[in-house]
Design a protein around this motif. Structure first.
Motif: not given
Length: 290
Positions: A41-68
């Motif tokens: 479904a993409g669960k591990t892919s999503l979590l790897s983005l939140l953990a900064s193992f890789r960057e998204p192809t498009a869009g943005s992620i913010r943790i505490g208001g900053e790009d992690p």
């Protein structure tokens, strides 16, 4: 330390394959979120983005208001616990806990030692000699004791027996009450773990199916059971997820709020309105297309 998580229009591709498509949601600090989805479904892919193992192809992620991603101010405060291949790890349990403390500013060594005792981890034994369940217990110990403002468990229970999983769940709830943070739990054991969740995210084929509070989500599902004709008339116009029939008795799972007056009308028609579990909703919501 409060760190909210914001995901905005995130897409992730591996070559031509799109693992995630236009995902958006926001997680407020202090809550436990269940991340649910079928295999692939993409669960591990999503979590790897939140953990900064890789960057998204498009869009943005913010943790505490900053790009992690590669952000030294944010990443020490994010812990990602997942099933690792530790067959080559010669360090012992004590050494792994000491290493975790060096890289995690909120790590509580005393709590880690308490957890190691409760999980019956042999402190001087090399990690590669531990059973899979023991390795998972070690990972969970590090995740809980890190007390990171964002703590992610990606099916961290793999290999644990039922009593050990129950100990993990109890410790998670207890420590979350003492030290609130953002916790994300990815799981297949929906019926076993749903009571832990404040919020639920369901992914299906790389897309966001829903993100809702657990109680709100459960309140939207219902089973309508009774004589076939009466059930069909009652659920007409409702979003129907699943139906089954035995003789003249029919049961239909519907998704959507049912008003009190509608429930009263159902009883007058001798229809039974029952609850639906998160697992049932998950199964039906992700099998709709099929």
């Amino acid at each position: 330390m409060r760190l909210d998580v914001e995901v905005n229009g995130v897409t992730l591709k591996y070559g031509a394959f799109e693992a995630l498509h236009n995902i958006s949601f926001r997680l407020e600090s202090g809550k436990i979120c269940g991340l649910v989805g079928r295999n692939g479904a993409g669960k591990t892919s999503l979590l790897s983005l939140l953990a900064s193992f890789r960057e998204p192809t498009a869009g943005s992620i913010r943790i505490g208001g900053e790009d992690p991603f590669e952000n030294a101010r944010i990443m020490p405060h994010v812990t990602f616990v997942y099933a690792e291949d530790l067959r080559g790890e010669t360090e012992n349990v004590q050494g792994m806990l000491e290493a975790a403390k060096r890289y995690r500013p909120h790590f509580d060594s005393g709590y880690a030692e308490e957890l190691a005792q409760r999980f019956e981890l042999p402190m001087n034994k090399p990690v590669h000699e531990l059973s899979r369940g023991m390795q998972s217990a070690l990972n969970v110990t590090i995740g809980l004791a890190s007390r990171s403002p964002v703590t992610i468990f990606d099916e961290a229970y793999l290999g644990m027996d039922a009593p050990t999983r129950e100990l993990f769940y109890r410790e998670l709830l207890d420590d979350q009450a003492r030290h609130p943070r953002t916790v994300i739990l990815s799981t297949h054991l929906v019926s076993e773990m749903d009571y832990l969740f404040d919020e639920v995210i369901i992914l299906h084929k790389g897309k966001l199916v829903l993100h809702e509070g657990y109680e709100d989500l459960i309140g939207k599902g219902a089973s309508v059971t009774g004589p076939s004709k009466a059930v069909d008339e009652f659920v007409k116009g409702m979003k129907q997820l699943h139906a089954q029939q035995l003789g003249d008795t029919k049961s239909v799972v519907v998704y959507g709020k049912i008003a009190d007056e509608t429930r009263l009308a159902a009883r007058e028609r001798q229809l039974d309105i029952g609850p639906v579990s998160l697992q049932d909703l998950f199964i039906h919501l992700t099998s709709e297309e099929e």
